[in-house]
Design an enzyme around this catalytic site. Structure first.
Site, PDB file in Angstrom:
ATOM      1  N   ARG A 193      67.938  11.231  51.406  1.00 14.80           N
ATOM      2  CA  ARG A 193      67.403  12.437  52.059  1.00 14.80           C
ATOM      3  C   ARG A 193      68.240  13.686  51.810  1.00 14.80           C
ATOM      4  NH1 ARG A 193      64.516   9.167  51.499  1.00 14.80           N
ATOM      5  NH2 ARG A 193      63.500   7.842  53.008  1.00 14.80           N
ATOM      6  N   SER A 241      61.430  12.592  60.970  1.00 15.49           N
ATOM      7  CA  SER A 241      62.730  12.119  61.467  1.00 15.49           C
ATOM      8  C   SER A 241      63.705  13.281  61.576  1.00 15.49           C
ATOM      9  CB  SER A 241      63.302  11.073  60.518  1.00 15.49           C
ATOM     10  OG  SER A 241      62.477   9.925  60.561  1.00 15.49           O
ATOM     11  N   GLU A 313      68.756  15.702  59.679  1.00 11.69           N
ATOM     12  CA  GLU A 313      68.007  15.651  58.414  1.00 11.69           C
ATOM     13  C   GLU A 313      67.155  16.923  58.307  1.00 11.69           C
ATOM     14  OE1 GLU A 313      66.159  11.869  57.481  1.00 11.69           O
ATOM     15  OE2 GLU A 313      64.398  12.889  56.663  1.00 11.69           O
TER      16      GLU A 313
HETATM   17  C1  LIG Z   1      55.019  13.776  60.427  1.00  5.11           C
HETATM   18  C2  LIG Z   1      56.111  13.860  59.411  1.00  5.11           C
HETATM   19  C3  LIG Z   1      56.525  12.723  58.741  1.00  5.11           C
HETATM   20  C4  LIG Z   1      57.537  12.778  57.803  1.00  5.11           C
HETATM   21  N1  LIG Z   1      57.907  11.634  57.154  1.00  5.11           N
HETATM   22  C5  LIG Z   1      58.857  11.684  56.193  1.00  5.11           C
HETATM   23  C6  LIG Z   1      59.212  10.498  55.463  1.00  5.11           C
HETATM   24  O1  LIG Z   1      58.680   9.417  55.667  1.00  5.11           O
HETATM   25  N2  LIG Z   1      60.170  10.594  54.511  1.00  5.11           N
HETATM   26  C7  LIG Z   1      60.798  11.779  54.222  1.00  5.11           C
HETATM   27  O2  LIG Z   1      61.657  11.816  53.338  1.00  5.11           O
HETATM   28  N3  LIG Z   1      60.486  12.914  54.909  1.00  5.11           N
HETATM   29  C8  LIG Z   1      59.532  12.884  55.887  1.00  5.11           C
HETATM   30  N4  LIG Z   1      59.205  14.042  56.568  1.00  5.11           N
HETATM   31  C9  LIG Z   1      59.969  15.293  56.301  1.00  5.11           C
HETATM   32  C10 LIG Z   1      59.385  16.206  55.221  1.00  5.11           C
HETATM   33  O3  LIG Z   1      57.984  16.037  55.086  1.00  5.11           O
HETATM   34  C11 LIG Z   1      60.072  15.999  53.868  1.00  5.11           C
HETATM   35  O4  LIG Z   1      61.462  16.263  53.950  1.00  5.11           O
HETATM   36  C12 LIG Z   1      59.452  16.914  52.800  1.00  5.11           C
HETATM   37  O5  LIG Z   1      59.863  16.521  51.530  1.00  5.11           O
HETATM   38  C13 LIG Z   1      59.817  18.384  52.986  1.00  5.11           C
HETATM   39  O6  LIG Z   1      59.007  19.143  52.108  1.00  5.11           O
HETATM   40  P1  LIG Z   1      58.557  20.627  52.543  1.00  5.11           P
HETATM   41  O7  LIG Z   1      57.800  21.220  51.423  1.00  5.11           O
HETATM   42  O8  LIG Z   1      57.885  20.599  53.856  1.00  5.11           O
HETATM   43  O9  LIG Z   1      59.981  21.316  52.666  1.00  5.11           O
HETATM   44  P2  LIG Z   1      60.397  22.480  53.666  1.00  5.11           P
HETATM   45  O10 LIG Z   1      60.418  21.963  55.063  1.00  5.11           O
HETATM   46  O11 LIG Z   1      59.611  23.692  53.388  1.00  5.11           O
HETATM   47  O12 LIG Z   1      61.912  22.689  53.180  1.00  5.11           O
HETATM   48  C14 LIG Z   1      62.841  21.634  53.314  1.00  5.11           C
HETATM   49  C15 LIG Z   1      64.074  21.969  52.470  1.00  5.11           C
HETATM   50  O13 LIG Z   1      63.698  21.994  51.097  1.00  5.11           O
HETATM   51  C16 LIG Z   1      63.932  23.293  50.551  1.00  5.11           C
HETATM   52  N5  LIG Z   1      62.816  23.575  49.633  1.00  5.11           N
HETATM   53  C17 LIG Z   1      61.481  23.646  49.927  1.00  5.11           C
HETATM   54  N6  LIG Z   1      60.787  23.885  48.805  1.00  5.11           N
HETATM   55  C18 LIG Z   1      61.682  23.976  47.790  1.00  5.11           C
HETATM   56  C19 LIG Z   1      61.582  24.222  46.388  1.00  5.11           C
HETATM   57  N7  LIG Z   1      60.408  24.457  45.782  1.00  5.11           N
HETATM   58  N8  LIG Z   1      62.716  24.265  45.672  1.00  5.11           N
HETATM   59  C20 LIG Z   1      63.921  24.052  46.238  1.00  5.11           C
HETATM   60  N9  LIG Z   1      64.089  23.820  47.560  1.00  5.11           N
HETATM   61  C21 LIG Z   1      62.975  23.773  48.320  1.00  5.11           C
HETATM   62  C22 LIG Z   1      64.011  24.223  51.725  1.00  5.11           C
HETATM   63  O14 LIG Z   1      64.796  25.357  51.429  1.00  5.11           O
HETATM   64  C23 LIG Z   1      64.658  23.340  52.776  1.00  5.11           C
HETATM   65  O15 LIG Z   1      66.048  23.263  52.581  1.00  5.11           O
HETATM   66  C24 LIG Z   1      58.184  14.010  57.521  1.00  5.11           C
HETATM   67  C25 LIG Z   1      57.763  15.177  58.182  1.00  5.11           C
HETATM   68  C26 LIG Z   1      56.736  15.115  59.123  1.00  5.11           C
HETATM   69  C27 LIG Z   1      56.295  16.367  59.803  1.00  5.11           C
END
Ligand SMILES: Cc1cc2nc3c(=O)[nH]c(=O)nc-3n(C[C@H](O)[C@H](O)[C@H](O)COP(=O)(O)OP(=O)(O)OC[C@H]3O[C@@H](n4cnc5c(N)ncnc54)[C@H](O)[C@@H]3O)c2cc1C
Length: 325
Positions: A193, A241, A313
């Protein structure tokens, strides 16, 4: 030319310069809550939503020029906002959102199929698209509501796999230097993560190496994952999480929190989910301060009760500390 000086004035000048170049893709004092799954938090001083690669490169050039001119500039990339908590006071810098960039998914059929995906594409869409094309390796991603870029940065994963398992390389625009580079997956420091990507390195697209599979088998796996998620995880306003598992695969944060009877622990408008102990739910109209207060209280109690200091996380944006250490 943007020159250094009063921070707020310099930031406003950067906003104007961006708007000259990108027009209505730039907004000032832009509310961020609706761009996150917690749906709480304040405004970005400047929000940019580039619609193509040329505009994104222009953003990189403008921000790097501003930095070279001495403007102290905080930069944040946001995708689906499913792993961030934005402070009620907002983010006093430039937020670049990837969701309006081209969302293409292309396949090269060679010895192993290679899939190229735009950063803003959602993981569930990617999982279903690749499965429908008869490609296996990304079924697990159907349960993670993030974008491809955010998933690379976080090395998202679940159901026994993660991004690192199939990622070949990524194209990055560095918002600090304005440079574009391709970086191999092995050079990204991908770990449980997390990764070594910095706040200014924006993932534009990612290439995954998959395998030829069976459409029906992949779709059945996807249905099973969706069913499991519905049964075991809450919907609504959360970011999945909250704390990293202290020993991945062995000690789960949820077990520690549950073991201390903290499900349902409430402070103001936020509470530990009664369905999953490592999720925190925000109320409709809630505040980031309350989510953060629940995080602090859980962390304090787990430290006292189990001797483990949980690390966040979820990325805390605009707070004085990140709870990541
Ligand atoms: C209901 C639910 C269930 C989830 N289950 C899981 C799971 O099973 N496993 C898991 O790993 N995660 C899980 N997550 C967390 C989340 O979905 C992941 O971490 C996901 O990959 C984040 O992507 P995002 O586009 O929403 O990132 P954001 O929340 O927009 O950003 C997260 C981080 O990534 C950076 N970022 C975003 N886009 C980019 C880019 N294009 N380039 C560089 N950096 C970037 C941001 O600056 C920030 O530091 C869950 C979330 C929810 C709400």
């Amino acid at each position: 030319v943007i020159s250094a000086g009063d921070g707020a004035a310099a930031l406003a000048a950067v906003g104007l310069r961006l708007a000259e170049e990108l027009g209505d893709a730039v907004e000032t004092d832009a509310p961020l809550a609706a761009l996150t799954t917690y749906r709480v938090g304040g405004c970005a001083a400047v929000l940019v939503r580039p619609r193509d690669l040329a505009s994104l490169r222009a953003v990189g050039t403008i921000l790097s020029e501003a930095r070279r001119a001495g403007t102290p500039l905080a930069v944040l990339v946001i995708g689906k906002g499913s792993n961030v908590l934005v402070a009620d006071s907002g983010f006093p810098g430039v937020v670049v959102c990837t969701l309006d960039l081209p969302g293409e998914v292309t396949v090269e059929r060679g010895q192993r199929p290679i899939v190229t995906v735009g950063a803003g594409v959602s993981l569930p869409v990617l999982a279903r698209r690749t499965a429908a094309l008869g490609l296996t390796g990304l079924e697990w991603a159907v349960g993670v509501p993030g974008s491809v870029g955010g998933a690379v940065r976080m090395n998202a994963g679940g159901h026994g796999s993660d991004i690192a398992a199939a990622l070949l390389d990524v194209d990055i625009v560095d918002l600090r230097t304005g440079e574009s580079v391709t970086r191999a997956a092995r050079d990204l420091g991908l770990r449980f993560r997390n990764s070594d990507l910095t706040d200014s390195e924006l993932v534009v697209s990612a290439r995954f190496v998959l395998a030829d599979g069976d459409v029906a088998a992949s779709e059945a796996e996807i249905d099973e994952i969706v069913r499991w998620r519905r049964e075991n995880q809450p919907g609504g306003r959360n970011a999945g999480s909250v704390f990293v598992n202290p020993v991945p695969g062995q000690v789960a944060a949820a077990q520690l929190i549950d073991g201390l009877g903290l499900r349902g622990l409430r402070i103001g408008t936020a509470e530990v989910s009664t369905k999953h102990a490592n999720f925190i739910q925000a109320d409709d109209g809630g505040t980031a301060a309350d989510v953060r207060a629940v995080m602090e209280e859980v962390r304090r109690r787990v430290h006292e009760g189990a001797g483990v200091l949980l690390r966040s996380e979820v990325r805390l944006i605009g707070f004085p500390d990140t709870m990541e250490h």
